[in-house]
Design an enzyme around this catalytic site. Structure first.
Site, PDB file in Angstrom:
ATOM      1  N   SER A   1      -9.407  -0.375   7.734  1.00  0.00           N
ATOM      2  CA  SER A   1      -8.935  -0.206   6.361  1.00  0.00           C
ATOM      3  C   SER A   1      -8.315  -1.437   5.735  1.00  0.00           C
ATOM      4  O   SER A   1      -8.043  -1.442   4.531  1.00  0.00           O
ATOM      5  CB  SER A   1      -7.939   0.958   6.292  1.00  0.00           C
ATOM      6  OG  SER A   1      -8.598   2.181   6.486  1.00  0.00           O
TER       7      SER A   1
ATOM      8  N   LYS B   1       0.840  -1.202   0.000  1.00  0.00           N
ATOM      9  CA  LYS B   1       0.000   0.000   0.000  1.00  0.00           C
ATOM     10  C   LYS B   1       0.872   1.249   0.000  1.00  0.00           C
ATOM     11  O   LYS B   1       1.909   1.299   0.685  1.00  0.00           O
ATOM     12  CB  LYS B   1      -0.898  -0.031   1.235  1.00  0.00           C
ATOM     13  CG  LYS B   1      -1.936   1.070   1.323  1.00  0.00           C
ATOM     14  CD  LYS B   1      -2.792   0.841   2.571  1.00  0.00           C
ATOM     15  CE  LYS B   1      -3.830   1.907   2.765  1.00  0.00           C
ATOM     16  NZ  LYS B   1      -4.633   1.682   4.003  1.00  0.00           N
TER      17      LYS B   1
ATOM     18  N   SER C   1      -9.388   1.811   3.595  1.00  0.00           N
ATOM     19  CA  SER C   1      -8.654   2.587   2.622  1.00  0.00           C
ATOM     20  C   SER C   1      -7.710   1.761   1.740  1.00  0.00           C
ATOM     21  O   SER C   1      -7.170   2.286   0.761  1.00  0.00           O
ATOM     22  CB  SER C   1      -7.835   3.670   3.334  1.00  0.00           C
ATOM     23  OG  SER C   1      -6.900   3.083   4.229  1.00  0.00           O
TER      24      SER C   1
END
Length: 463
Positions: A175, A76, A151
């Site tokens: 997330s 990420k 997220s």
């Protein structure tokens, strides 16, 4: 090839049935096929090819160099990878180039993993949809009209579509678990500090930030965690101890399952409720003993968001003042609202946080795991997302970030809309592997079939 699990591809590599170059090319081909999904902020195809070739050469001369030798993964883009920007999905950090790998990336590289690139995320990791105004919306891997969750949306959609065999995500309010639930994956939030946080752009609230894996199975998540988890003497948030080991479970005999009587099971979408109750029934029929858990204190849970807004505002305040245009209007207004919180309200919210954490600890100490749906709603259509939907997305996950307990989301079936739904288990602090052993037994009972992604939606075809 790209549809294999991480454990399966690792076995095939060890047996010489596949090479690192072959599995990396398969993952890169998937990345090209789904380029329109905005999975990456920074893709690294040539670096990945070079690393794969080097992995094959090393295998021929020295044998396997680590438990993830030759396995392609993604990271990420709020986690440092040396020489690359760490943008957190925002122009705020567009010029922030990492000089070193984050410790978790170092550990994965040392284990032999190959990094395919940095994945897209919700702006500054402060949201649950990954509808990113700067890097594009990441659609759901199963139904592109629906959200992928966030997220860590690029991580989840990518793994579901075969772009890498696992991803490193972050979780400050759900997330990892939210996009895992939306995309039919296993998402694991470890005990707070078990995986190093150093090298992570924080949300502004470091006591709720966690780093963990998204993968296609519990076994894959465990394989990632075993590499990712390590004490970090330079990280003040490191728990300083490894997770306790746990034997695998053939069944759930003797398992005490806490079923919260409030909050987590309230006001559920009927499809979510029916699927979650079916999983609970499966657990009971396999030997688990349910126990109602009073959780009336969770009526205070909305107050726990107040300190998060304040701390995020304090973290971003210098940039908000100097360059407000670097934030999307919605997030800018959300952050700036933090400056208007009165000190007395902030203190009351912190007191509420302490009461909620104590109640959660007492509840989990009385059982082995807590069980509830990951999301109270079916992943909404992108075109229909409203602010209340975003708050609902984090309702069953964010409270667990406050307490730091490990939690895992498992796919529990498809809604009528063709999008996955998730079931969440919460375990004892530092008993991460015990929780994963329970999760693996529940995973077998559910029998969710990821191959349905190819036949159900028509968006992901098998190699």
């Amino acid at each position: 090839m790209a549809d294999l699990s991480l454990v399966e591809v690792r076995r095939a590599l060890a047996a010489g049935e596949l090479s690192a170059v072959e599995v990396t090319e398969a993952a890169l081909e998937r990345g090209e096929r789904f380029a329109g999904y905005n999975l990456f902020i920074t893709a690294l195809p040539e670096q990945a090819r070079e690393a794969a070739a080097a992995a094959d050469r090393a295998w021929e001369t020295d044998g396997p160099c680590g438990p993830l030798h030759g396995v392609p993964i993604t990271v990420k883009d709020n986690i440092d990878v040396a020489g690359l920007p760490t943008t957190a999905g925002s122009p705020v950090f567009a010029d922030r180039v990492a000089t070193t790998d984050a410790p978790v990336v170092t550990q994965l590289r040392q284990a032999g993993a190959i990094v395919l690139g940095k994945t897209n995320l919700h702006e500054l990791a402060l949201g649950g949809t990954t509808m990113n105004p700067f890097h594009g919306t990441v659609p759901n891997a199963w139904q592109p009209e629906h959200i992928a969750g966030g997220s860590s949306g690029g991580s989840a959609a990518g793994v579901a579509l075969g772009v890498g065999y696992a991803s490193v995500g972050t979780d400050a309010a759900g997330s990892i678990r939210i996009p895992a639930s939306c995309c039919g994956l296993v998402g694991f939030k470890p005990t707070h500090g078990l995986v190093p946080l150093r090298g992570l752009i924080p949300t502004g609230c470091e006591h709720t930030d966690h780093v963990g894996p998204l993968a296609r199975s519990v076994a894959d998540a465990r394989a990632m965690l075993q590499v990712m988890a390590a004490p970090d003497p330079d990280d003040p948030h490191s728990c300083g101890r490894p997770a306790s080991s746990a034997p695998p479970r053939d069944d759930l005999a003797g398992l005490r399952v806490g079923v919260p009587e409030a909050w987590f099971w309230d006001d559920l979408d009927p499809q979510v409720e029916a699927a979650a109750l079916a999983v609970l029934d499966l657990m009971i029929s396999n030997g688990a003993t349910p126990s109602p858990v009073p959780m009336d204190i969770l009526h205070l849970a909305p107050l726990l968001l107040l300190p998060l807004f304040v701390e995020a505002y304090v973290f971003h305040q210098p940039t908000l003042d100097a360059c407000p245009e670097l934030y999307s209007p919605d997030l800018r207004h959300q952050l700036m609202a933090g400056q208007y919180v009165l000190a007395q309200d902030y203190i009351r919210a912190l007191r509420a946080r302490r009461l909620v954490i104590e109640a959660l600890r007492r509840a989990i100490d009385a059982v082995d795991v807590l069980a509830m749906p990951t999301l109270p709603i079916v992943p909404p259509r992108i075109a229909d997302v409203q602010t209340p939907d975003v708050l609902e997305l984090i309702r069953n996950t964010s409270v667990i970030n406050q307490s730091g307990h490990p939690a895992v989301s498992l796919p529990m079936g498809l809604a009528a809309e063709g999008v996955p739904m998730g079931f969440q288990l919460v375990g004892q602090v530092h008993d991460d592997h015990g929780l994963l052993a329970v999760a693996e037994a529940v995973e077998r009972l559910i029998g969710f079939d990821m191959s349905l992604l190819a036949t159900r939606t028509g968006t992901a075809t098998r190699n």
